[in-house]
Design a protein around this motif. Structure first.
Motif, PDB file in Angstrom:
ATOM      1  N   TRP A 136       0.829  -1.680  -0.006  1.00 39.74           N
ATOM      2  CA  TRP A 136       0.098   0.202   0.313  1.00 39.74           C
ATOM      3  C   TRP A 136       0.860   1.273   0.415  1.00 39.74           C
ATOM      4  CZ3 TRP A 136      -4.608  -0.305  -1.632  1.00 39.74           C
ATOM      5  CH2 TRP A 136      -5.935  -1.019  -0.820  1.00 39.74           C
ATOM      6  N   ILE A 137       1.385   2.311  -0.884  1.00 35.62           N
ATOM      7  CA  ILE A 137       1.156   3.646  -1.273  1.00 35.62           C
ATOM      8  C   ILE A 137       0.834   4.613  -0.524  1.00 35.62           C
ATOM      9  CG2 ILE A 137       3.042   5.256  -2.348  1.00 35.62           C
ATOM     10  CD1 ILE A 137       2.381   2.562  -4.723  1.00 35.62           C
ATOM     11  N   PRO A 138       1.215   5.389   0.805  1.00 33.55           N
ATOM     12  CA  PRO A 138       0.540   6.650   1.347  1.00 33.55           C
ATOM     13  C   PRO A 138       0.194   7.430   0.339  1.00 33.55           C
ATOM     14  CG  PRO A 138       2.431   5.281   3.226  1.00 33.55           C
ATOM     15  CD  PRO A 138       2.275   5.489   1.172  1.00 33.55           C
ATOM     16  N   ILE A 139      -0.838   8.065   0.306  1.00 34.08           N
ATOM     17  CA  ILE A 139      -0.837   9.390  -0.168  1.00 34.08           C
ATOM     18  C   ILE A 139      -1.654  10.207   0.723  1.00 34.08           C
ATOM     19  CG2 ILE A 139      -1.185   8.244  -2.838  1.00 34.08           C
ATOM     20  CD1 ILE A 139      -4.442   8.306  -2.078  1.00 34.08           C
ATOM     21  N   GLU A 140      -1.685  11.228   0.869  1.00 34.68           N
ATOM     22  CA  GLU A 140      -2.304  12.136   0.941  1.00 34.68           C
ATOM     23  C   GLU A 140      -3.649  11.903   1.654  1.00 34.68           C
ATOM     24  OE1 GLU A 140      -4.305  17.081   1.215  1.00 34.68           O
ATOM     25  OE2 GLU A 140      -2.879  16.199  -0.995  1.00 34.68           O
ATOM     26  N   ARG A 141      -4.213  12.048   2.992  1.00 30.04           N
ATOM     27  CA  ARG A 141      -5.595  11.153   3.646  1.00 30.04           C
ATOM     28  C   ARG A 141      -5.810   9.782   3.155  1.00 30.04           C
ATOM     29  NH1 ARG A 141      -8.006  16.789   2.516  1.00 30.04           N
ATOM     30  NH2 ARG A 141      -6.775  18.260   4.283  1.00 30.04           N
ATOM     31  N   GLY A 142      -5.129   9.133   3.003  1.00 31.09           N
ATOM     32  CA  GLY A 142      -5.226   7.882   1.807  1.00 31.09           C
ATOM     33  C   GLY A 142      -4.321   6.854   1.794  1.00 31.09           C
ATOM     34  N   VAL A 143      -4.610   5.617   1.138  1.00 32.33           N
ATOM     35  CA  VAL A 143      -3.390   4.676   0.414  1.00 32.33           C
ATOM     36  C   VAL A 143      -4.145   4.021  -0.923  1.00 32.33           C
ATOM     37  CG1 VAL A 143      -2.347   3.696   3.145  1.00 32.33           C
ATOM     38  CG2 VAL A 143      -4.000   2.580   1.674  1.00 32.33           C
ATOM     39  N   GLN A 144      -2.576   3.953  -1.545  1.00 31.45           N
ATOM     40  CA  GLN A 144      -3.231   3.056  -2.510  1.00 31.45           C
ATOM     41  C   GLN A 144      -2.361   1.631  -3.051  1.00 31.45           C
ATOM     42  OE1 GLN A 144      -2.952   6.206  -6.159  1.00 31.45           O
ATOM     43  NE2 GLN A 144      -0.701   5.892  -6.407  1.00 31.45           N
ATOM     44  N   MET A 145      -3.116   0.907  -3.944  1.00 29.19           N
ATOM     45  CA  MET A 145      -1.936  -0.298  -4.509  1.00 29.19           C
ATOM     46  C   MET A 145      -2.986   0.176  -5.775  1.00 29.19           C
ATOM     47  SD  MET A 145      -2.108  -3.818  -3.630  1.00 29.19           S
ATOM     48  CE  MET A 145      -1.746  -3.647  -1.690  1.00 29.19           C
ATOM     49  N   PRO A 146      -1.550  -0.228  -7.112  1.00 28.62           N
ATOM     50  CA  PRO A 146      -1.544  -0.361  -8.792  1.00 28.62           C
ATOM     51  C   PRO A 146      -2.505  -2.274  -8.211  1.00 28.62           C
ATOM     52  CG  PRO A 146       1.054   0.008  -8.247  1.00 28.62           C
ATOM     53  CD  PRO A 146      -0.079  -0.387  -6.427  1.00 28.62           C
ATOM     54  N   ILE A 147      -4.331  -1.905  -9.345  1.00 29.48           N
ATOM     55  CA  ILE A 147      -4.300  -2.709  -9.615  1.00 29.48           C
ATOM     56  C   ILE A 147      -3.979  -4.159  -9.749  1.00 29.48           C
ATOM     57  CG2 ILE A 147      -6.701  -3.658 -10.692  1.00 29.48           C
ATOM     58  CD1 ILE A 147      -7.954  -1.058 -10.607  1.00 29.48           C
ATOM     59  N   ARG A 148      -3.424  -4.187 -10.572  1.00 29.88           N
ATOM     60  CA  ARG A 148      -1.816  -5.664 -11.120  1.00 29.88           C
ATOM     61  C   ARG A 148      -1.592  -6.934 -10.232  1.00 29.88           C
ATOM     62  NH1 ARG A 148       0.529  -1.415 -13.150  1.00 29.88           N
ATOM     63  NH2 ARG A 148       2.820  -0.870 -12.813  1.00 29.88           N
ATOM     64  N   THR A 149      -1.109  -5.036  -8.942  1.00 33.58           N
ATOM     65  CA  THR A 149      -0.857  -5.881  -7.727  1.00 33.58           C
ATOM     66  C   THR A 149      -0.997  -6.800  -7.211  1.00 33.58           C
ATOM     67  OG1 THR A 149       1.427  -4.058  -8.492  1.00 33.58           O
ATOM     68  CG2 THR A 149       0.943  -5.435  -5.321  1.00 33.58           C
ATOM     69  N   LEU A 150      -2.780  -5.739  -6.554  1.00 33.53           N
ATOM     70  CA  LEU A 150      -3.939  -6.521  -5.539  1.00 33.53           C
ATOM     71  C   LEU A 150      -3.979  -7.267  -6.354  1.00 33.53           C
ATOM     72  CD1 LEU A 150      -5.015  -6.257  -3.305  1.00 33.53           C
ATOM     73  CD2 LEU A 150      -6.878  -4.617  -4.399  1.00 33.53           C
ATOM     74  N   LEU A 151      -4.240  -8.024  -7.740  1.00 27.00           N
ATOM     75  CA  LEU A 151      -4.762  -9.006  -8.377  1.00 27.00           C
ATOM     76  C   LEU A 151      -3.652 -10.480  -8.066  1.00 27.00           C
ATOM     77  CD1 LEU A 151      -6.483  -7.346 -11.711  1.00 27.00           C
ATOM     78  CD2 LEU A 151      -7.636  -7.964  -9.649  1.00 27.00           C
ATOM     79  N   GLY A 152      -2.704  -9.855  -8.167  1.00 27.51           N
ATOM     80  CA  GLY A 152      -1.473 -11.112  -8.124  1.00 27.51           C
ATOM     81  C   GLY A 152      -1.661 -11.401  -6.759  1.00 27.51           C
ATOM     82  N   TYR A 153      -2.635 -11.528  -5.906  1.00 30.46           N
ATOM     83  CA  TYR A 153      -2.882 -12.029  -4.393  1.00 30.46           C
ATOM     84  C   TYR A 153      -4.146 -12.724  -4.768  1.00 30.46           C
ATOM     85  CZ  TYR A 153       0.470  -8.437  -2.829  1.00 30.46           C
ATOM     86  OH  TYR A 153       1.447  -8.637  -2.264  1.00 30.46           O
ATOM     87  N   SER A 154      -4.935 -13.663  -3.801  1.00 26.93           N
ATOM     88  CA  SER A 154      -5.869 -14.348  -4.108  1.00 26.93           C
ATOM     89  C   SER A 154      -7.123 -13.497  -3.491  1.00 26.93           C
ATOM     90  CB  SER A 154      -5.542 -15.534  -2.718  1.00 26.93           C
ATOM     91  OG  SER A 154      -5.872 -15.097  -2.066  1.00 26.93           O
ATOM     92  N   PRO A 155      -8.189 -14.245  -3.365  1.00 25.17           N
ATOM     93  CA  PRO A 155      -9.286 -13.032  -3.339  1.00 25.17           C
ATOM     94  C   PRO A 155      -9.493 -13.246  -2.018  1.00 25.17           C
ATOM     95  CG  PRO A 155     -10.042 -14.488  -5.112  1.00 25.17           C
ATOM     96  CD  PRO A 155      -8.930 -15.255  -5.075  1.00 25.17           C
ATOM     97  N   PHE A 156      -9.083 -14.041  -1.854  1.00 21.28           N
ATOM     98  CA  PHE A 156      -8.939 -13.630   0.676  1.00 21.28           C
ATOM     99  C   PHE A 156      -7.687 -12.750   0.949  1.00 21.28           C
ATOM    100  CE2 PHE A 156      -6.761 -14.759   4.559  1.00 21.28           C
ATOM    101  CZ  PHE A 156      -7.823 -14.964   5.278  1.00 21.28           C
ATOM    102  N   ALA A 157      -7.132 -12.651   0.342  1.00 20.16           N
ATOM    103  CA  ALA A 157      -5.509 -12.121   0.595  1.00 20.16           C
ATOM    104  C   ALA A 157      -6.134 -10.915  -0.050  1.00 20.16           C
ATOM    105  CB  ALA A 157      -4.567 -12.155  -0.497  1.00 20.16           C
ATOM    106  N   ARG A 158      -6.564 -10.321  -0.681  1.00 18.22           N
ATOM    107  CA  ARG A 158      -7.279  -9.559  -1.392  1.00 18.22           C
ATOM    108  C   ARG A 158      -7.839  -8.511  -0.517  1.00 18.22           C
ATOM    109  NH1 ARG A 158      -9.620 -11.247  -7.425  1.00 18.22           N
ATOM    110  NH2 ARG A 158      -7.790 -12.318  -7.674  1.00 18.22           N
ATOM    111  N   SER A 159      -9.102  -9.185  -0.553  1.00 14.94           N
ATOM    112  CA  SER A 159     -10.089  -8.560   0.973  1.00 14.94           C
ATOM    113  C   SER A 159      -9.352  -8.365   2.136  1.00 14.94           C
ATOM    114  CB  SER A 159     -10.981  -9.974   0.890  1.00 14.94           C
ATOM    115  OG  SER A 159     -11.781  -9.336   2.210  1.00 14.94           O
ATOM    116  N   ALA A 160      -8.346  -9.619   2.672  1.00 16.39           N
ATOM    117  CA  ALA A 160      -7.658  -8.641   3.985  1.00 16.39           C
ATOM    118  C   ALA A 160      -7.056  -7.824   3.882  1.00 16.39           C
ATOM    119  CB  ALA A 160      -6.884 -10.182   4.008  1.00 16.39           C
ATOM    120  N   LEU A 161      -6.352  -7.505   2.549  1.00 16.18           N
ATOM    121  CA  LEU A 161      -5.450  -6.095   2.572  1.00 16.18           C
ATOM    122  C   LEU A 161      -6.621  -4.690   2.559  1.00 16.18           C
ATOM    123  CD1 LEU A 161      -3.332  -7.617  -0.289  1.00 16.18           C
ATOM    124  CD2 LEU A 161      -2.309  -6.455   1.836  1.00 16.18           C
TER     125      LEU A 161
END
Length: 206
Positions: free
Chosen positions: A104-129
């Motif tokens: 997760w990359i900190p941004i002003e008042r939040g966080v973000q992650m490239p979708i391609r990175t997030l999709l590299g994890y299982s659905p369970f892991a995405r939900s947990a993240l």
């Protein structure tokens, strides 16, 4: 046993009071514990509510479990082994999610992650993240529904550009420019005002 130093035993669960609850005999039967205490000449005190069948836990202990043991001898031991394996797997999964949360990359008042990175994890892991990011930003864990997390992971998997989902207490999960972005309502990452995002409310709890 309550230990007030959270670093005493790695992996034990912290209580809401900042202590670590250590239950070394949790996997032992009452019979085994009583036998060991008698052998060591140690007195103990029985909880007076342990035999009160008004409590569901006691009906399970005194009625259901003995019946299951009679039907399938060894049931209790097998059940305890399964619980131990489940706990171990849960700890492994938690560590993996904690490690992945570094993406997760900190941004002003939040966080973000490239979708391609997030999709590299299982659905369970995405939900947990997503859940861990919401909690990191201050969301109440008790108000994060699994169904809402599932909806967010589905939205991200579909890659719906400039769509968002709202959670309780004003937290938002959005798909913006190829990234999953988590902020609070009324707060946006630089250059994105969110006013033209499709509105999918998944939690309207007061």
């Amino acid at each position: 046993m309550v230990v007030h130093d959270p670093e005493v035993l790695d992996g034990d669960r912290a209580s809401p009071f900042g202590a670590v609850l250590v239950r070394p005999m949790l996997g032992l039967s009452a019979t085994v514990v009583r036998t060991a205490l008698r052998g060591a000449g140690v007195d103990w005190r029985e909880d007076g509510t342990n035999d009160d069948l008004r409590h569901p836990r006691n009906r399970l202990r005194h009625r259901v479990l003995p019946e299951l043991e009679a039907i399938s001898p060894g049931f209790r031991d097998a059940f305890l082994r399964s619980l131990a394996i489940t706990r171990e797997m849960a700890e492994i999964a938690k560590k993996a999610v904690d490690d992945a949360a570094a993406n997760w990359i900190p941004i002003e008042r939040g966080v973000q992650m490239p979708i391609r990175t997030l999709l590299g994890y299982s659905p369970f892991a995405r939900s947990a993240l997503i859940r861990s990011a919401l909690v990191r930003l201050g969301a109440d864990p008790e108000r994060i529904e699994s169904s809402h997390l599932h909806a967010a992971t589905e939205m991200i998997a579909r890659g719906r550009g400039r769509a968002h989902l709202e959670f309780a207490d004003g937290y938002r999960v959005a798909v913006i420019k190829g990234s999953a972005v988590i902020t609070q309502m009324g707060r946006s990452s630089p250059g994105v005002d969110g006013s033209d995002l499709p509105h999918f409310v998944v939690n309207t709890a007061p």
